[in-house]
Write a protein that holds these residues in place. Structure first.
Motif, PDB file in Angstrom:
ATOM      1  N   UNK A  62       7.591  20.612  -7.892  1.00 18.15           N
ATOM      2  CA  UNK A  62       7.372  22.060  -7.968  1.00 18.15           C
ATOM      3  C   UNK A  62       7.201  22.504  -9.419  1.00 18.15           C
ATOM      4  N   UNK A  63       6.215  23.346  -9.637  1.00 16.10           N
ATOM      5  CA  UNK A  63       5.980  23.954 -10.937  1.00 16.10           C
ATOM      6  C   UNK A  63       6.165  25.463 -10.811  1.00 16.10           C
ATOM      7  N   UNK A  64       6.771  26.077 -11.800  1.00 19.16           N
ATOM      8  CA  UNK A  64       6.979  27.522 -11.757  1.00 19.16           C
ATOM      9  C   UNK A  64       5.657  28.282 -11.737  1.00 19.16           C
ATOM     10  N   UNK A  65       4.664  27.737 -12.438  1.00 23.46           N
ATOM     11  CA  UNK A  65       3.355  28.376 -12.480  1.00 23.46           C
ATOM     12  C   UNK A  65       2.293  27.293 -12.584  1.00 23.46           C
ATOM     13  N   UNK A  66       1.052  27.707 -12.482  1.00 27.29           N
ATOM     14  CA  UNK A  66      -0.044  26.751 -12.577  1.00 27.29           C
ATOM     15  C   UNK A  66      -1.247  27.168 -11.770  1.00 27.29           C
ATOM     16  N   UNK A  67      -1.040  28.085 -10.833  1.00 33.13           N
ATOM     17  CA  UNK A  67      -2.152  28.594 -10.043  1.00 33.13           C
ATOM     18  C   UNK A  67      -2.905  27.504  -9.311  1.00 33.13           C
ATOM     19  N   UNK A  68      -4.223  27.651  -9.245  1.00 33.77           N
ATOM     20  CA  UNK A  68      -5.073  26.688  -8.543  1.00 33.77           C
ATOM     21  C   UNK A  68      -5.350  25.433  -9.361  1.00 33.77           C
ATOM     22  N   UNK A  69      -5.072  25.482 -10.657  1.00 35.56           N
ATOM     23  CA  UNK A  69      -5.401  24.362 -11.533  1.00 35.56           C
ATOM     24  C   UNK A  69      -4.187  23.938 -12.366  1.00 35.56           C
ATOM     25  N   UNK A  70      -3.096  23.539 -11.732  1.00 39.03           N
ATOM     26  CA  UNK A  70      -1.906  23.186 -12.524  1.00 39.03           C
ATOM     27  C   UNK A  70      -2.140  21.989 -13.441  1.00 39.03           C
ATOM     28  N   UNK A  75      -0.646  20.688 -17.798  1.00 40.51           N
ATOM     29  CA  UNK A  75      -0.991  19.259 -17.784  1.00 40.51           C
ATOM     30  C   UNK A  75       0.180  18.357 -18.161  1.00 40.51           C
ATOM     31  N   UNK A  76       1.017  18.756 -19.105  1.00 44.21           N
ATOM     32  CA  UNK A  76       2.142  17.907 -19.512  1.00 44.21           C
ATOM     33  C   UNK A  76       3.111  17.697 -18.343  1.00 44.21           C
ATOM     34  N   UNK A  77       3.404  18.763 -17.612  1.00 46.93           N
ATOM     35  CA  UNK A  77       4.317  18.641 -16.474  1.00 46.93           C
ATOM     36  C   UNK A  77       3.689  17.840 -15.336  1.00 46.93           C
ATOM     37  N   UNK A  78       2.411  18.084 -15.080  1.00 44.19           N
ATOM     38  CA  UNK A  78       1.721  17.334 -14.029  1.00 44.19           C
ATOM     39  C   UNK A  78       1.716  15.851 -14.382  1.00 44.19           C
ATOM     40  N   UNK A  79       1.425  15.525 -15.648  1.00 42.78           N
ATOM     41  CA  UNK A  79       1.438  14.128 -16.070  1.00 42.78           C
ATOM     42  C   UNK A  79       2.817  13.506 -15.913  1.00 42.78           C
ATOM     43  N   UNK A  80       3.853  14.263 -16.185  1.00 39.87           N
ATOM     44  CA  UNK A  80       5.212  13.771 -16.005  1.00 39.87           C
ATOM     45  C   UNK A  80       5.467  13.433 -14.537  1.00 39.87           C
ATOM     46  N   UNK A  81       5.094  14.330 -13.645  1.00 40.50           N
ATOM     47  CA  UNK A  81       5.288  14.066 -12.221  1.00 40.50           C
ATOM     48  C   UNK A  81       4.472  12.863 -11.749  1.00 40.50           C
ATOM     49  N   UNK A 114      10.966   8.481 -19.627  1.00 39.16           N
ATOM     50  CA  UNK A 114      10.850   9.066 -18.289  1.00 39.16           C
ATOM     51  C   UNK A 114      12.161   9.702 -17.858  1.00 39.16           C
ATOM     52  N   UNK A 115      13.283   9.056 -18.155  1.00 41.58           N
ATOM     53  CA  UNK A 115      14.568   9.612 -17.785  1.00 41.58           C
ATOM     54  C   UNK A 115      14.836  10.907 -18.555  1.00 41.58           C
ATOM     55  N   UNK A 116      14.526  10.903 -19.852  1.00 40.58           N
ATOM     56  CA  UNK A 116      14.721  12.103 -20.680  1.00 40.58           C
ATOM     57  C   UNK A 116      13.800  13.230 -20.233  1.00 40.58           C
ATOM     58  N   UNK A 117      12.502  12.931 -20.066  1.00 39.16           N
ATOM     59  CA  UNK A 117      11.540  13.951 -19.646  1.00 39.16           C
ATOM     60  C   UNK A 117      11.853  14.471 -18.249  1.00 39.16           C
ATOM     61  N   UNK A 118      12.269  13.594 -17.358  1.00 36.34           N
ATOM     62  CA  UNK A 118      12.607  14.007 -16.000  1.00 36.34           C
ATOM     63  C   UNK A 118      13.786  14.946 -15.975  1.00 36.34           C
ATOM     64  N   UNK A 119      14.791  14.667 -16.826  1.00 36.19           N
ATOM     65  CA  UNK A 119      15.957  15.536 -16.903  1.00 36.19           C
ATOM     66  C   UNK A 119      15.569  16.905 -17.465  1.00 36.19           C
ATOM     67  N   UNK A 120      14.664  16.918 -18.453  1.00 34.31           N
ATOM     68  CA  UNK A 120      14.217  18.187 -19.035  1.00 34.31           C
ATOM     69  C   UNK A 120      13.407  18.998 -18.023  1.00 34.31           C
ATOM     70  N   UNK A 121      12.535  18.340 -17.263  1.00 33.22           N
ATOM     71  CA  UNK A 121      11.717  19.039 -16.272  1.00 33.22           C
ATOM     72  C   UNK A 121      12.570  19.625 -15.171  1.00 33.22           C
ATOM     73  N   UNK A 122      13.616  18.915 -14.774  1.00 38.11           N
ATOM     74  CA  UNK A 122      14.483  19.413 -13.704  1.00 38.11           C
ATOM     75  C   UNK A 122      15.376  20.551 -14.167  1.00 38.11           C
ATOM     76  N   UNK A 123      15.614  20.682 -15.465  1.00 37.07           N
ATOM     77  CA  UNK A 123      16.478  21.744 -15.968  1.00 37.07           C
ATOM     78  C   UNK A 123      15.751  23.068 -16.130  1.00 37.07           C
TER      79      UNK A 123
END
Length: 124
Positions: A62-70, A75-81, A114-123
């Motif tokens: 889930x992304x807070x925002x991004x519309x039709x073109x997240x 892009x940074x969050x999508x790449x992380x996922x 990945x562990x660090x970025x994943x923790x940041x994205x979830x927070x």
């Protein structure tokens, strides 16, 4: 979006406009991650719910925002996922990384990132 080169932006928009589909029955047993945004998008809530029903065992990103073109606007969050999704395939024939081209030190660095970025994205 201003920082993206024209060719990369065109590639991302082309990807979104491709008329293609996948038979859901053929991939039900594969790991699926559904990327969704909380803000306005072209998909109605009922369509999203139907998608969730088709893939009940899917992970949801889930992304807070991004519309039709997240993948363009976030892009940074999508790449992380995508990286998190592809982790399940490391060491298999479906791996996105050729195992011969990565050292043990690189593997450890990637794992920690990945562990660090994943923790940041979830927070967020």
């Amino acid at each position: 979006m201003d920082s993206l080169p024209q060719s990369e932006l065109a590639s991302r928009l082309t990807l979104n406009c491709q008329n293609a589909s996948v038979d859901g029955e053929k991939i039900k047993q594969l790991p699926v991650t559904i990327l969704d945004v909380f803000d306005e998008s072209a998909l109605s809530t009922s369509v999203k719910e139907e998608l969730y029903k088709c893939y009940p065992n899917s992970k949801r990103a889930h992304l807070k925002s991004g519309g039709n073109f997240p993948y363009v606007s976030r892009s940074a969050e999508v790449n992380l996922y995508i990286q998190i999704h592809l982790r399940d395939f490391h060491g298999t024939r479906f791996s996105a990384i050729d195992p011969e081209m990565i050292t043990d030190a690189d593997r450890e660095a990637i794992k920690q990132k990945l562990e660090t970025d994943g923790a940041e994205a979830n927070s967020e």
